[in-house]
Design a protein around this motif. Structure first.
Motif, PDB file in Angstrom:
ATOM      1  N   ASP A   1       0.856  -1.181   0.000  1.00 16.47           N
ATOM      2  CA  ASP A   1       0.000   0.000   0.000  1.00 16.47           C
ATOM      3  C   ASP A   1       0.896   1.236   0.000  1.00 16.47           C
ATOM      4  OD1 ASP A   1       0.980   0.201   2.607  1.00 16.47           O
ATOM      5  OD2 ASP A   1      -0.953  -0.235   3.563  1.00 16.47           O
ATOM      6  N   THR A   2       0.308   2.401   0.190  1.00 17.00           N
ATOM      7  CA  THR A   2       1.081   3.633   0.084  1.00 17.00           C
ATOM      8  C   THR A   2       2.257   3.663   1.051  1.00 17.00           C
ATOM      9  OG1 THR A   2      -0.891   4.839  -0.636  1.00 17.00           O
ATOM     10  CG2 THR A   2       0.939   6.147   0.205  1.00 17.00           C
ATOM     11  N   ALA A   3       2.022   3.277   2.286  1.00 22.02           N
ATOM     12  CA  ALA A   3       3.090   3.310   3.292  1.00 22.02           C
ATOM     13  C   ALA A   3       4.184   2.300   2.970  1.00 22.02           C
ATOM     14  CB  ALA A   3       2.514   3.042   4.678  1.00 22.02           C
ATOM     15  N   GLY A   4       3.785   1.094   2.605  1.00 19.98           N
ATOM     16  CA  GLY A   4       4.780   0.083   2.267  1.00 19.98           C
ATOM     17  C   GLY A   4       5.575   0.452   1.035  1.00 19.98           C
ATOM     18  N   ARG A   5       4.894   1.019   0.066  1.00 24.84           N
ATOM     19  CA  ARG A   5       5.583   1.424  -1.163  1.00 24.84           C
ATOM     20  C   ARG A   5       6.620   2.513  -0.860  1.00 24.84           C
ATOM     21  NH1 ARG A   5       1.622   1.206  -3.833  1.00 24.84           N
ATOM     22  NH2 ARG A   5       0.769   3.323  -3.727  1.00 24.84           N
TER      23      ARG A   5
END
Length: 297
Positions: free
Chosen positions: A237-241
């Protein structure tokens, strides 16, 4: 051998427990007493668990047999440089008893397949995957495998991919925009690097918040690392990316064009992952997630 399972339409040759055990008895008799269990199917291979610590990896399509040969040749070379466990073959198997292709005995890498986990839980090990791929993305020798599908310029696949990006796909406009940007981006100008070829969530395993295995090097090849970096959208997701990109840039400092091509490859994978939702529901979920992330990002 038996007929292919109707739930796995890509499989040309099935391997029953009886055949697997007979091949072991013929070629590796010291392993034939171990329990066979937990058969699973992929697009190119099927896997039997063997005892607690091993597995048997059989190609199920003629086109995938060469991919297992690549693993047997190159994984022993690459594994020592990677900071995450990979299934280096411990024994090689040969055709026999009616089974037509080479096969492998590999270590069983424990953990949960990432495709079965919630994307919001993956940020904790995003940097570990980035570090593993950065360690792999080094210049490959001249005799390294090459692929028509991975590690190449998006423009070489434009006719095929554009035809797949149909209006019925989720976020079709965003997918087409991402793909067209990748085709228009400057191509890779550096040396041919080692490329895993398929580091999507179905080929990653984790445990206790850490990456515990990078699987399926069948698409191993040399070329542009952008197709591997597409996992930023398929997996996170955005944070992991953000964590994945930050660690990658700290290690390799890829230019903007590389990330544009990576995003294009993520878009290209969506119709492939969604092609057989009933037979491969986890892969279909990966495809839907990638489409959502591309539309958001």
């Amino acid at each position: 051998m038996t007929a292919p399972s109707p739930r796995h339409p890509k499989i040309e040759v099935d391997v029953t427990a009886d055949l697997a055990r007979a091949l072991l008895a013929e070629q590796h008799p010291d392993l034939a007493h171990l329990r066979l269990h937990g058969r699973t199917f992929g697009w190119d291979n099927l896997t039997w668990r063997l005892g607690d610590h091993l597995a048997l990896r059989f190609p199920v399509r003629e086109m995938s047999a060469l991919l297992v040969e690549h693993e047997q040749r190159w994984l022993p070379v690459l594994a020592p440089r990677l900071p995450v466990p990979v299934p280096v073959p411990v024994r090689d198997g040969a055709p026999g008893l009616g089974y037509p292709w080479v096969w492998s005995v590999v270590p069983w890498l424990g953990g949960e397949v990432v495709a079965a986990t919630e994307p919001s839980t993956r940020t904790t090990w995003a940097a570990e995957l980035a570090g593993a791929l950065a360690s792999l993305h080094v210049p490959a020798p001249a005799d390294a495998p090459v692929s028509l599908h991975r590690g190449v310029a998006p423009a070489t696949r434009d006719d095929v991919v554009s035809g797949r990006l149909t209006a019925d796909l989720p976020h079709a406009d965003a997918l087409r925009t991402a793909w067209r940007a990748g085709v228009a981006a400057p191509p890779w100008r550096g040396p041919a690097l080692w490329v895993h070829g398929d580091p999507h969530p179905g080929n990653l395993v984790t445990a206790d918040g850490h990456l515990t295995g990078l699987l399926d090097f069948g698409d191993l090849c040399s070329g542009d690392p952008a197709s591997d970096l597409a996992t930023a959208w398929m997996t996170f997701d955005t944070a992991g990316r953000a964590a994945f990109v930050a660690r990658t840039q700290a290690a390799r400092a890829w230019d903007d064009a590389t990330w544009v091509r990576a995003r294009a490859w993520a878009a290209a994978m969506v119709p492939v992952l969604l092609a057989h939702p009933e037979e491969y529901p986890l892969m279909a979920a990966v495809g839907r997630h990638a489409a959502d992330e591309l539309a958001l990002d």
